[in-house]
Design an enzyme around this catalytic site. Structure first.
Site, PDB file in Angstrom:
ATOM      1  N   ARG A  41      -4.504  14.220  -6.504  1.00 42.61           N
ATOM      2  CA  ARG A  41      -3.307  14.902  -7.010  1.00 42.61           C
ATOM      3  C   ARG A  41      -3.232  16.415  -6.801  1.00 42.61           C
ATOM      4  O   ARG A  41      -2.132  16.919  -6.592  1.00 42.61           O
ATOM      5  CB  ARG A  41      -3.106  14.509  -8.482  1.00 42.61           C
ATOM      6  CG  ARG A  41      -2.665  13.057  -8.607  1.00 42.61           C
ATOM      7  CD  ARG A  41      -2.913  12.489  -9.970  1.00 42.61           C
ATOM      8  NE  ARG A  41      -4.346  12.342 -10.229  1.00 42.61           N
ATOM      9  CZ  ARG A  41      -4.861  11.898 -11.362  1.00 42.61           C
ATOM     10  NH1 ARG A  41      -4.057  11.570 -12.358  1.00 42.61           N
ATOM     11  NH2 ARG A  41      -6.167  11.777 -11.517  1.00 42.61           N
ATOM     12  N   ASP A  73     -19.961  -8.832  -3.832  1.00 43.06           N
ATOM     13  CA  ASP A  73     -19.924 -10.299  -3.768  1.00 43.06           C
ATOM     14  C   ASP A  73     -21.294 -10.771  -3.277  1.00 43.06           C
ATOM     15  O   ASP A  73     -22.215  -9.962  -3.145  1.00 43.06           O
ATOM     16  CB  ASP A  73     -18.788 -10.749  -2.827  1.00 43.06           C
ATOM     17  CG  ASP A  73     -18.231 -12.122  -3.199  1.00 43.06           C
ATOM     18  OD1 ASP A  73     -19.030 -13.032  -3.494  1.00 43.06           O
ATOM     19  OD2 ASP A  73     -17.003 -12.286  -3.172  1.00 43.06           O
ATOM     20  N   LYS A 102     -14.638  -0.888  -2.425  1.00 41.45           N
ATOM     21  CA  LYS A 102     -15.723  -1.190  -3.389  1.00 41.45           C
ATOM     22  C   LYS A 102     -16.110  -2.671  -3.408  1.00 41.45           C
ATOM     23  O   LYS A 102     -15.982  -3.354  -4.433  1.00 41.45           O
ATOM     24  CB  LYS A 102     -15.322  -0.745  -4.804  1.00 41.45           C
ATOM     25  CG  LYS A 102     -14.982   0.729  -4.937  1.00 41.45           C
ATOM     26  CD  LYS A 102     -14.720   1.098  -6.384  1.00 41.45           C
ATOM     27  CE  LYS A 102     -14.404   2.553  -6.585  1.00 41.45           C
ATOM     28  NZ  LYS A 102     -13.064   2.960  -6.103  1.00 41.45           N
ATOM     29  N   LYS A 158      -8.432   9.050   2.383  1.00 43.96           N
ATOM     30  CA  LYS A 158      -8.998   7.901   1.656  1.00 43.96           C
ATOM     31  C   LYS A 158      -7.887   6.907   1.338  1.00 43.96           C
ATOM     32  O   LYS A 158      -6.868   7.261   0.758  1.00 43.96           O
ATOM     33  CB  LYS A 158      -9.664   8.348   0.347  1.00 43.96           C
ATOM     34  CG  LYS A 158     -10.208   7.158  -0.475  1.00 43.96           C
ATOM     35  CD  LYS A 158     -11.041   7.616  -1.657  1.00 43.96           C
ATOM     36  CE  LYS A 158     -10.281   7.754  -2.943  1.00 43.96           C
ATOM     37  NZ  LYS A 158      -9.933   6.487  -3.611  1.00 43.96           N
ATOM     38  N   THR A 162     -17.256   5.922 -13.051  1.00 45.15           N
ATOM     39  CA  THR A 162     -17.147   7.004 -14.055  1.00 45.15           C
ATOM     40  C   THR A 162     -16.454   6.513 -15.319  1.00 45.15           C
ATOM     41  O   THR A 162     -16.538   7.153 -16.357  1.00 45.15           O
ATOM     42  CB  THR A 162     -16.403   8.230 -13.489  1.00 45.15           C
ATOM     43  OG1 THR A 162     -15.323   7.769 -12.698  1.00 45.15           O
ATOM     44  CG2 THR A 162     -17.302   9.098 -12.661  1.00 45.15           C
TER      45      THR A 162
END
Ligand code: C5P
Length: 232
Positions: A211, A64, A61, A32, A119
């Protein structure tokens, strides 16, 4: 539906991401690329990682007016990414325009998934800042259904929402779920978390892991552990 582990390569520049990917000698993990790396390193980074044989989820993301999103998606499609995303909050016309832009002349296109509510959005933020008074769960499911009805392939959601998304939008509607931690690992700033094994049980289609892999002492071993727990 092919389940897969996507590594969130949240690195600030090309050197750092290539140094990380160089550690993988046998596997070619799904990667990603987010805003930081894309805006810092430019579209060339997508071509280079793709050339090395990785699949790419480009996490920009988009949000528009329909025509602008359509044109931008056309550019991303030509970059040959495998998955990209937009904000369902842009509405069904924007989502339909995005699909048009993504679809290549031969009819193929990258997968397109929607962000429902971030989130980081709380019920309080939604009510006060966005003037949306409905319960957040209901809003998330409504956005997911609108995305499905607009022809999108899935949503980014918490693994804890995956089951409900499937029941509302169908099992073929893909759930891409971050917030993954090993049972014995560090949680960091994530709140609603799940292990890869549990995400599999709940029915996530793809897990996005940052991570726990990128900051691990042995990232390849951590990746393999994720794949073993999630894919089996
Ligand atoms: O390092 P960690 O595993 O927490 O990384 C998760 C990745 O998924 C990050 O790139 C983060 O921006 C992204 N993400 C998330 N929660 C969302 C949407 C995206 O953690 N709701």
């Amino acid at each position: 539906m092919g389940k897969d582990v996507i590594i969130a390569c949240d690195f600030p520049n090309k050197e750092k991401v290539m140094e990380f990917l160089d550690k993988f000698k046998e596997e070619k993990p799904y990667v990603k690329i987010g805003m930081e790396l894309f805006y810092g390193a430019g579209p060339e980074i997508v071509r280079e990682i793709k050339k090395r044989g990785h699949k790419i989820f480009l996490d920009l993301k988009l949000h528009d007016i329909p025509n602008t999103v359509k044109s931008a998606m056309k550019v991303l499609s030509n970059l040959d990414v495998d998955m990209c995303n937009l904000h369902a909050g842009g509405g069904s016309k924007m989502m339909q325009a995005a699909i048009e832009g993504l679809t290549r002349e031969d009819g193929t296109r990258p997968m397109l998934i929607a962000v429902t509510q971030l989130t980081s959005t709380s019920q309080e933020l939604m009510e006060n800042d966005l003037l949306i008074k409905e319960p957040i769960d209901k809003v998330v499911m409504h956005y997911a259904k609108t995305a499905a009805d607009s022809g999108l392939d899935g949503v980014v959601c918490s693994p804890l929402e995956a089951e409900k998304v499937h029941s509302v939008c169908g099992n073929g509607f893909v759930t891409v779920t971050p917030g993954i931690r090993f049972a014995d690992g560090e949680v960091g700033d994530q709140v609603r978390i799940t292990t890869p094994e549990k995400a599999k049980e709940i029915g996530s289609d793809y897990i996005v892991v940052g991570r726990p892999i990128t900051a691990a002492e042995d990232p390849v071993a951590a990746y393999r552990r994720c794949v073993k727990e999630f894919v089996g």
